[in-house]
Design an enzyme around this catalytic site. Structure first.
Site, PDB file in Angstrom:
ATOM      1  N   GLU A 171       0.820  -1.215   0.000  1.00  0.00           N
ATOM      2  CA  GLU A 171       0.000   0.000   0.000  1.00  0.00           C
ATOM      3  C   GLU A 171       0.856   1.268   0.000  1.00  0.00           C
ATOM      4  O   GLU A 171       0.515   2.253  -0.636  1.00  0.00           O
ATOM      5  CB  GLU A 171      -0.973   0.000   1.183  1.00  0.00           C
ATOM      6  CG  GLU A 171      -2.089  -1.030   1.049  1.00  0.00           C
ATOM      7  CD  GLU A 171      -2.964  -0.794  -0.178  1.00  0.00           C
ATOM      8  OE1 GLU A 171      -3.004   0.336  -0.692  1.00  0.00           O
ATOM      9  OE2 GLU A 171      -3.596  -1.767  -0.645  1.00  0.00           O
ATOM     10  N   TYR A 180      -6.760   6.082   4.436  1.00  0.00           N
ATOM     11  CA  TYR A 180      -6.834   5.078   3.379  1.00  0.00           C
ATOM     12  C   TYR A 180      -5.995   3.841   3.727  1.00  0.00           C
ATOM     13  O   TYR A 180      -6.468   2.706   3.628  1.00  0.00           O
ATOM     14  CB  TYR A 180      -6.378   5.645   2.011  1.00  0.00           C
ATOM     15  CG  TYR A 180      -6.163   4.500   1.073  1.00  0.00           C
ATOM     16  CD1 TYR A 180      -7.248   3.817   0.551  1.00  0.00           C
ATOM     17  CD2 TYR A 180      -4.879   4.013   0.824  1.00  0.00           C
ATOM     18  CE1 TYR A 180      -7.078   2.692  -0.226  1.00  0.00           C
ATOM     19  CE2 TYR A 180      -4.690   2.884   0.039  1.00  0.00           C
ATOM     20  CZ  TYR A 180      -5.790   2.230  -0.477  1.00  0.00           C
ATOM     21  OH  TYR A 180      -5.622   1.103  -1.219  1.00  0.00           O
ATOM     22  N   ASP A 209      -9.955   4.453  -2.340  1.00  0.00           N
ATOM     23  CA  ASP A 209      -8.829   4.920  -3.149  1.00  0.00           C
ATOM     24  C   ASP A 209      -9.387   5.572  -4.415  1.00  0.00           C
ATOM     25  O   ASP A 209     -10.607   5.626  -4.606  1.00  0.00           O
ATOM     26  CB  ASP A 209      -7.858   3.770  -3.466  1.00  0.00           C
ATOM     27  CG  ASP A 209      -8.312   2.959  -4.658  1.00  0.00           C
ATOM     28  OD1 ASP A 209      -9.547   2.840  -4.861  1.00  0.00           O
ATOM     29  OD2 ASP A 209      -7.465   2.451  -5.405  1.00  0.00           O
TER      30      ASP A 209
END
Ligand code: SF4
Length: 299
Positions: free
Chosen positions: A46, A129, A147
């Site tokens: 990520e 996020y 996202d």
């Protein structure tokens, strides 16, 4: 994002869930962070995937998980090694933050990526996020993952507009929360993200391949043009970012301190070069070590 229209009916929402999740079961890419969805592997992926496409992330990700299979392994090395191994992914402050997060995980959590949202958010470089992505993809928990791909799919299918607002609004978050299915929330997050990445892309959505084309309000409305602020692509040639990238490449490839003259050689504009180097030092990505020489931090 439009909020005045009613949301999907419960029947349409159930179809939205089912059609996207079925499509994902057929079409999902076989990505290494899905195969090994350990919290640390997901966290590395990520950090790397923020602002960087999958194809560029894959080779660097493989090197990282081989070399640093745990947060403790990364924390045991100088931050500069993380920056060096970041290679040409860009935005190398992400490497520093990931190293700082690994250090915090070792110091505060015994080396295990935490599970609670608050503990995740307290780690360096972890925002809403990333915390949601780790909760969803690694812990298979319930989280509202937003996202750019997911936001675009929801904007088009539900709100009938081409793009969401530049920043997430409260109304948009409420909408995304209302769309999370009662079960398999983690599959829903991965599936809607994949749909945005592969089919409902920013510039050329492939509606003929889309599993939810019949539900899509933007399509039904005849694809009205985006009427928000102009969306600019990021320029690169001649920018401070390009200059910083050149300087970082010299330092990554060097096995010891680099004399300033070695940095001067890679960018002709002295004013811009000095500004970029000052910025890199201020960001902690580069360390001056005397005699006008520079190294990656801690190396
Ligand atoms: Fe995107 Fe087209 Fe599918 Fe609508 S129909 S969600 S615009 S790919």
């Amino acid at each position: 994002m439009t909020t005045s229209d009613p949301l999907l009916t419960s029947t349409d929402l159930a179809r939205f869930h089912e059609d996207v999740i079925d499509w994902f079961a057929r079409e999902a890419r076989d990505l290494p962070w899905r195969r090994d969805a350990s919290p640390w592997a997901v966290m590395i992926s990520e950090f790397m995937l923020q602002q960087t496409p999958v194809a560029r992330v894959l080779p660097v990700y493989e090197v990282w998980v081989d070399r640093w299979p745990t947060p403790a392994a990364l924390a045991a090395e100088p931050a500069g090694e993380a920056v060096r191994a970041w290679g040409r992914l860009g935005y190398p402050r992400r490497a520093l933050r990931l190293h700082a997060a690994a250090t915090a995980i070792v110091e505060r959590h015994g080396g295990a990526v935490p599970t609670s949202r608050d503990e995740l958010l307290a780690l360096p470089g972890v925002g809403d996020y990333t915390a949601a992505a780790i909760t969803s993809f690694a812990h298979r928990g319930r989280a509202v993952v937003m996202d750019t791909n997911i936001r675009r799919v929801f904007a088009r299918v539900v709100s009938g507009v081409e793009f969401p607002a530049n920043a997430v609004t409260a109304a948009e978050r409420d909408l995304a929360t209302s769309l999370v299915p009662p079960e398999d929330a983690h599959v829903w997050a991965a599936a809607t993200m994949e749909l945005g990445a592969l089919v409902c892309t920013a510039r050329s959505p492939q509606c003929q391949l889309c599993p939810v084309a019949s539900l899509c309000r933007w399509r039904a409305a005849g694809y009205p043009a985006h009427d928000g602020p102009v969306r600019r692509g990021q320029s690169w040639e001649g920018t401070d970012r390009q200059c910083r990238g050149r300087l970082m490449a010299v330092l990554r490839e060097a096995s010891g301190p680099v004399p300033k003259i070695g940095l001067d050689a890679v960018w002709p504009d002295a004013l811009q070069r000095e500004r970029a180097l000052d910025g890199l030092v201020a960001d902690g990505l580069v360390e001056p070590v005397g005699d006008d020489r520079y190294v990656l931090p801690g190396t």
